[in-house]
Scaffold this active site. Structure first.
Site: not given
Length: 298
Positions: A172, A244, A247, A270, A279
């Site tokens: 990103k 996703h 991932r 991230h 997580y």
């Protein structure tokens, strides 16, 4: 200042200044287009410079009847971004979003697959066709490296540094990171490149992309979704999964096997550790085991 003119400038800002992907840009722009449509339908004559919190509140209330709190929160976030841009450019002094409350959504835990489910999905791939070898390499890469679907489709042969054990990923905001790649995943990518891709003639402009369709063009995001959903159907998997999901499973399984959260953050790309911390909530049994094993007061 007209809405469409401002929207065009905003689109350029998102692309050039913020370096967002086309998918993210489309989402941000769509939020404003929804607002414009609401104003037109209700004959509310305001511009980006004169609109107030009252008109915004009317819009949000009308939309709230049709979408869930999470979608509302995302829409409000998009509107806030637009008006921050107007302030940044000096068009407005204040944002009409200051008094608009974002609905509480709670923290949604990502869906994951077990190791057995991933093995079943990969095992269901029909390897008698060239596309089968490609699809196996795709799933092994999604799971083995924790990539976003756009990162996978944009992966290039020149990004593969197998001797060093890394691949270069552009994520990103065009931010690049090096992601470790294990021998298992390297094996299936190499098999696909050497045995299947070598027999394709890439179209001009697609020569460097790793994963190609049968016409020699870069694979689309939609194609990856289709591949995964068809495999899920073939094994009777009841979960709704997407690229996703692999991932999420990558991060979850690393954490369960003792990986450091900061390392997982770096591999996923991230910006904030807070994003990765979701997580920590996925397997409380595992966390209890850690305390039992390592705490001096166990």
């Amino acid at each position: 200042m007209k809405w469409q003119t401002t929207l065009s400038s905003y689109r350029n800002y998102l692309k050039i200044e913020r370096g967002l992907s086309q998918n993210s840009i489309n989402s941000y722009v769509m939020d404003i287009e929804k607002l414009i449509s609401f104003l037109d339908e209700n004959k509310i004559l305001v511009t980006p410079l004169t609109i107030t919190d009252e008109e915004i509140q009317q819009f949000v209330y009308s939309v709230a009847q049709k979408i869930n709190p999470r979608s509302q929160a995302r829409l409000i976030s998009g509107l806030k971004s637009f008006f921050k841009y107007l302030i940044f450019e000096g068009y407005r002094k204040e944002s009409p979003m200051e008094l608009i409350e974002t609905p509480k959504t709670g923290r949604k835990l990502p869906d994951t697959l077990s190791e057995e489910e991933i093995d079943k999905l990969i095992g269901a791939i029909e390897l008698t066709s060239p596309e089968g070898e490609r699809n196996r390499a795709i799933l092994e890469t999604l799971y083995g490296c924790g990539l976003r679907v756009s990162e996978l489709t944009n992966l290039k042969c020149s990004d593969l540094f197998f001797d060093e054990g890394f691949i270069k990923i552009t994520g990103k905001g065009n931010k690049q990171r090096l992601v470790p790649i294990g021998a298992h995943t390297q094996r299936y990518i190499s098999l696909y490149i050497n045995e299947i891709r070598n027999h394709l003639t890439p179209k001009k402009g697609h020569e460097d992309y790793v994963f190609l369709n049968r016409h020699g063009k870069q694979l689309t995001r939609a194609m990856i979704f289709t591949i995964i959903r068809n495999l899920a159907t073939s094994i009777g998997l009841k979960k709704t999964i997407s690229p996703h999901t692999f991932r999420h499973s990558f991060a979850t399984h690393l954490l369960q096997n003792g990986a450091n959260l900061r390392a997982i953050q770096q591999m996923l790309g991230h910006e904030s550790i807070t994003t990765t911390e979701v997580y920590m909530h996925l397997d409380r049994t595992h966390l209890q085991e850690i305390v039992t094993m390592h705490h001096p007061r166990k």
